[in-house]
Scaffold this active site. Structure first.
Site, PDB file in Angstrom:
ATOM      1  N   ARG A  50       7.841   9.612 -12.760  1.00 44.62           N
ATOM      2  CA  ARG A  50       6.725   8.676 -12.634  1.00 44.62           C
ATOM      3  C   ARG A  50       6.941   7.564 -13.660  1.00 44.62           C
ATOM      4  O   ARG A  50       7.420   7.826 -14.773  1.00 44.62           O
ATOM      5  CB  ARG A  50       5.377   9.357 -12.909  1.00 44.62           C
ATOM      6  CG  ARG A  50       4.843  10.216 -11.770  1.00 44.62           C
ATOM      7  CD  ARG A  50       4.414   9.401 -10.556  1.00 44.62           C
ATOM      8  NE  ARG A  50       3.906  10.228  -9.460  1.00 44.62           N
ATOM      9  CZ  ARG A  50       4.631  10.695  -8.449  1.00 44.62           C
ATOM     10  NH1 ARG A  50       5.925  10.434  -8.377  1.00 44.62           N
ATOM     11  NH2 ARG A  50       4.075  11.423  -7.501  1.00 44.62           N
ATOM     12  N   GLU A  97       3.670  -0.023 -10.737  1.00 40.69           N
ATOM     13  CA  GLU A  97       4.186  -0.206  -9.371  1.00 40.69           C
ATOM     14  C   GLU A  97       3.108  -0.295  -8.290  1.00 40.69           C
ATOM     15  O   GLU A  97       3.357  -0.795  -7.196  1.00 40.69           O
ATOM     16  CB  GLU A  97       5.139   0.939  -9.011  1.00 40.69           C
ATOM     17  CG  GLU A  97       4.444   2.289  -8.819  1.00 40.69           C
ATOM     18  CD  GLU A  97       5.419   3.413  -8.477  1.00 40.69           C
ATOM     19  OE1 GLU A  97       6.421   3.584  -9.189  1.00 40.69           O
ATOM     20  OE2 GLU A  97       5.148   4.139  -7.504  1.00 40.69           O
ATOM     21  N   HIS A 100      10.384   3.311  -5.421  1.00 38.94           N
ATOM     22  CA  HIS A 100       9.814   4.644  -5.174  1.00 38.94           C
ATOM     23  C   HIS A 100      10.249   5.177  -3.798  1.00 38.94           C
ATOM     24  O   HIS A 100       9.407   5.482  -2.945  1.00 38.94           O
ATOM     25  CB  HIS A 100       8.275   4.602  -5.270  1.00 38.94           C
ATOM     26  CG  HIS A 100       7.700   5.935  -5.674  1.00 38.94           C
ATOM     27  ND1 HIS A 100       6.660   6.059  -6.565  1.00 38.94           N
ATOM     28  CD2 HIS A 100       8.031   7.211  -5.309  1.00 38.94           C
ATOM     29  CE1 HIS A 100       6.364   7.342  -6.725  1.00 38.94           C
ATOM     30  NE2 HIS A 100       7.179   8.056  -5.971  1.00 38.94           N
TER      31      HIS A 100
HETATM   32  P1  NAI Z   1       7.881  20.962 -10.579  1.00 41.56           P
HETATM   33  O1  NAI Z   1       6.434  21.233 -10.853  1.00 41.56           O
HETATM   34  O2  NAI Z   1       8.639  21.911  -9.721  1.00 41.56           O
HETATM   35  O3  NAI Z   1       8.670  20.811 -11.964  1.00 41.56           O
HETATM   36  C1  NAI Z   1       8.204  20.094 -13.050  1.00 41.56           C
HETATM   37  C2  NAI Z   1       8.794  20.715 -14.311  1.00 41.56           C
HETATM   38  O4  NAI Z   1       8.436  19.878 -15.413  1.00 41.56           O
HETATM   39  C3  NAI Z   1       8.267  22.128 -14.599  1.00 41.56           C
HETATM   40  O5  NAI Z   1       9.337  23.015 -14.822  1.00 41.56           O
HETATM   41  C4  NAI Z   1       7.440  21.934 -15.870  1.00 41.56           C
HETATM   42  O6  NAI Z   1       7.443  23.067 -16.725  1.00 41.56           O
HETATM   43  C5  NAI Z   1       8.162  20.730 -16.505  1.00 41.56           C
HETATM   44  N1  NAI Z   1       7.374  20.058 -17.527  1.00 41.56           N
HETATM   45  C6  NAI Z   1       6.032  19.926 -17.625  1.00 41.56           C
HETATM   46  N2  NAI Z   1       5.725  19.267 -18.759  1.00 41.56           N
HETATM   47  C7  NAI Z   1       6.900  18.981 -19.383  1.00 41.56           C
HETATM   48  C8  NAI Z   1       7.242  18.327 -20.593  1.00 41.56           C
HETATM   49  N3  NAI Z   1       6.308  17.840 -21.420  1.00 41.56           N
HETATM   50  N4  NAI Z   1       8.544  18.211 -20.920  1.00 41.56           N
HETATM   51  C9  NAI Z   1       9.507  18.715 -20.104  1.00 41.56           C
HETATM   52  N5  NAI Z   1       9.236  19.356 -18.941  1.00 41.56           N
HETATM   53  C10 NAI Z   1       7.948  19.487 -18.591  1.00 41.56           C
HETATM   54  O7  NAI Z   1       7.924  19.478  -9.980  1.00 41.56           O
HETATM   55  P2  NAI Z   1       9.081  18.820  -9.116  1.00 41.56           P
HETATM   56  O8  NAI Z   1       8.824  19.075  -7.679  1.00 41.56           O
HETATM   57  O9  NAI Z   1      10.394  19.176  -9.679  1.00 41.56           O
HETATM   58  O10 NAI Z   1       8.770  17.261  -9.353  1.00 41.56           O
HETATM   59  C11 NAI Z   1       8.916  16.655 -10.644  1.00 41.56           C
HETATM   60  C12 NAI Z   1       8.249  15.295 -10.611  1.00 41.56           C
HETATM   61  O11 NAI Z   1       8.987  14.418  -9.772  1.00 41.56           O
HETATM   62  C13 NAI Z   1       6.829  15.300  -9.984  1.00 41.56           C
HETATM   63  O12 NAI Z   1       5.851  15.596 -10.953  1.00 41.56           O
HETATM   64  C14 NAI Z   1       6.682  13.919  -9.437  1.00 41.56           C
HETATM   65  O13 NAI Z   1       5.976  13.114 -10.360  1.00 41.56           O
HETATM   66  C15 NAI Z   1       8.119  13.404  -9.293  1.00 41.56           C
HETATM   67  N6  NAI Z   1       8.456  13.120  -7.895  1.00 41.56           N
HETATM   68  C16 NAI Z   1       8.949  11.867  -7.579  1.00 41.56           C
HETATM   69  C17 NAI Z   1       9.275  11.548  -6.279  1.00 41.56           C
HETATM   70  C18 NAI Z   1       9.842  10.199  -5.911  1.00 41.56           C
HETATM   71  O14 NAI Z   1       9.915   9.875  -4.722  1.00 41.56           O
HETATM   72  N7  NAI Z   1      10.288   9.388  -6.860  1.00 41.56           N
HETATM   73  C19 NAI Z   1       9.063  12.515  -5.196  1.00 41.56           C
HETATM   74  C20 NAI Z   1       8.595  13.805  -5.638  1.00 41.56           C
HETATM   75  C21 NAI Z   1       8.285  14.073  -6.933  1.00 41.56           C
END
Ligand code: NAI
Length: 336
Positions: free
Chosen positions: A235, A264, A296
């Site tokens: 993000r 954005e 995005h």
């Molecule tokens: P997920 O929930 O499977 O993984 C997120 C990980 O981040 C978890 O392991 C969590 O423990 C970790 N985390 C939380 N706080 C943290 C911190 N302070 N420092 C380090 N790690 C931390 O989520 P997923 O599916 O892997 O997605 C990650 C992010 O990607 C989403 O939150 C979303 O914002 C973004 N995203 C972007 C997309 C795009 O099109 N650009 C599409 C889908 C998701």
């Protein structure tokens, strides 16, 4: 159930339409983004379907509630744009699509990495100008480089697998380390400081929250290698954009690949080609030859779009039928 879908695009509409009958829903596609001005369009709809740059703050939620909205079905995994305590207080249920294709996002992050590394945009532009010179196009082997992954959830884990295939050393930071990544791929969990200091590439795969807002700030940049590449498909708010610009100007950072940008909302996914760009910060970022920006689009694969539509309609049907909502986002699960 009647669903008003905000911020809809031509690329997703046929997919939703092909599933409409199967899930017994009645879809109304709206092009405007959801915000204070457009929320009244949802009057009379029990369900609203929103995307990442729709605004779901207290004012918008109150307007939706007044119009009879009971369910917000997010077509995204991230829910940082929803005021969950307010939604809960108004009795509005929020559901999301927790995983639609971690591969889509991780593969786009790798595409940014490789395009920056091998200078593909510059090379392509040159070729079209009949300039076949190779000067200024030197990249580096990914093999043997150290990549720091911040956030090793669904997307970060896929990223680790792909990078392992390149022969990279993988450092990671996550408050909840995944022991299977350590065993399977030799990922080494380290402190953020160690990750900043030792990584040739840093890639962000964590959610945006009040605690992760501007995680990558001037202090973080000062610890990174001067040649480091920063990739953000998470993000925009994870990076302090002004600090990023300063780091690039002072050559404290090697390059950046960004699929997201903190301001954005009013820019990305719109065609502004016959308008003027009013955002001076983005305009400055776009002047750096070592910065690659996409609007995005990391999620944008056929497979992901199909999964988003299917899970969204399933979420709405489960809500309608009073079934267990495994994809509900609770206020207590909100950020922080
Ligand atoms: P997920 O929930 O499977 O993984 C997120 C990980 O981040 C978890 O392991 C969590 O423990 C970790 N985390 C939380 N706080 C943290 C911190 N302070 N420092 C380090 N790690 C931390 O989520 P997923 O599916 O892997 O997605 C990650 C992010 O990607 C989403 O939150 C979303 O914002 C973004 N995203 C972007 C997309 C795009 O099109 N650009 C599409 C889908 C998701």
């Amino acid at each position: 159930m009647k669903i008003a879908l905000f911020d809809t695009h031509r690329f997703e509409r046929p997919i939703f339409e092909s599933l409409e009958a199967r899930f017994g829903q009645e879809l109304t596609f709206l092009e405007p983004k959801l915000n204070e001005e457009t929320a009244k369009l949802a009057a009379g709809f029990p369900a609203v379907c929103a995307f990442v740059n729709d605004r779901l703050n207290a004012a918008v939620l109150s307007e939706l509630h007044a119009g009879g909205v009971k369910l917000i079905a997010l077509r995204s995994a991230g829910y940082n744009h929803v005021d969950l305590p307010v939604a809960s207080a108004l009795g509005i249920t929020v559901v999301r699509v927790p995983a639609y294709s971690p591969y889509a996002v991780a593969e786009h992050a790798v595409a940014l990495m490789m395009a920056i590394n091998r200078k593909l945009c510059r090379a392509s532009a040159r070729i079209h100008d009949l300039n076949f010179s190779l000067e200024g196009l030197v990249g580096f082997d990914m093999h043997g480089k150290t990549v720091g992954i911040i956030g090793t959830g669904k997307i970060g884990s896929v990223m680790a697998s792909i990078l392992k295939g390149f022969g990279c050393e993988i450092l990671a930071y996550d408050p909840f380390p995944d022991s299977t990544l350590v065993a399977r791929l030799g990922v080494r969990y380290v402190s953020l400081e160690e990750l900043y200091r030792n990584s040739d590439i840093i890639t962000l795969h964590l959610p945006l929250s009040p605690t992760t807002q501007h995680l990558i700030d001037a202090n973080a940049f000062s610890q990174m290698k001067k040649t480091a590449m920063l990739i953000n498909t998470g993000r925009g708010g994870l990076i302090d954009t002004q600090a990023l610009i300063n780091a690039l100007k002072c050559q404290e950072l090697g390059s950046a690949g960004l699929d997201v940008y903190e301001e954005e909302e009013t820019i990305f996914s719109r065609d502004l080609s016959e308008s003027v760009l009013k955002d001076d910060v983005l305009a400055r970022l776009m002047t750096f030859p070592n910065v690659l920006i996409t609007a995005h689009q990391a999620f944008l694969t056929h497979e992901a779009l199909h999964n988003i539509a299917e899970t969204t309609l399933e979420n709405v049907r489960n809500f309608e039928q009073g079934q267990d909502l495994k994809n509900e986002v609770h206020a207590r699960g909100a950020i922080g």
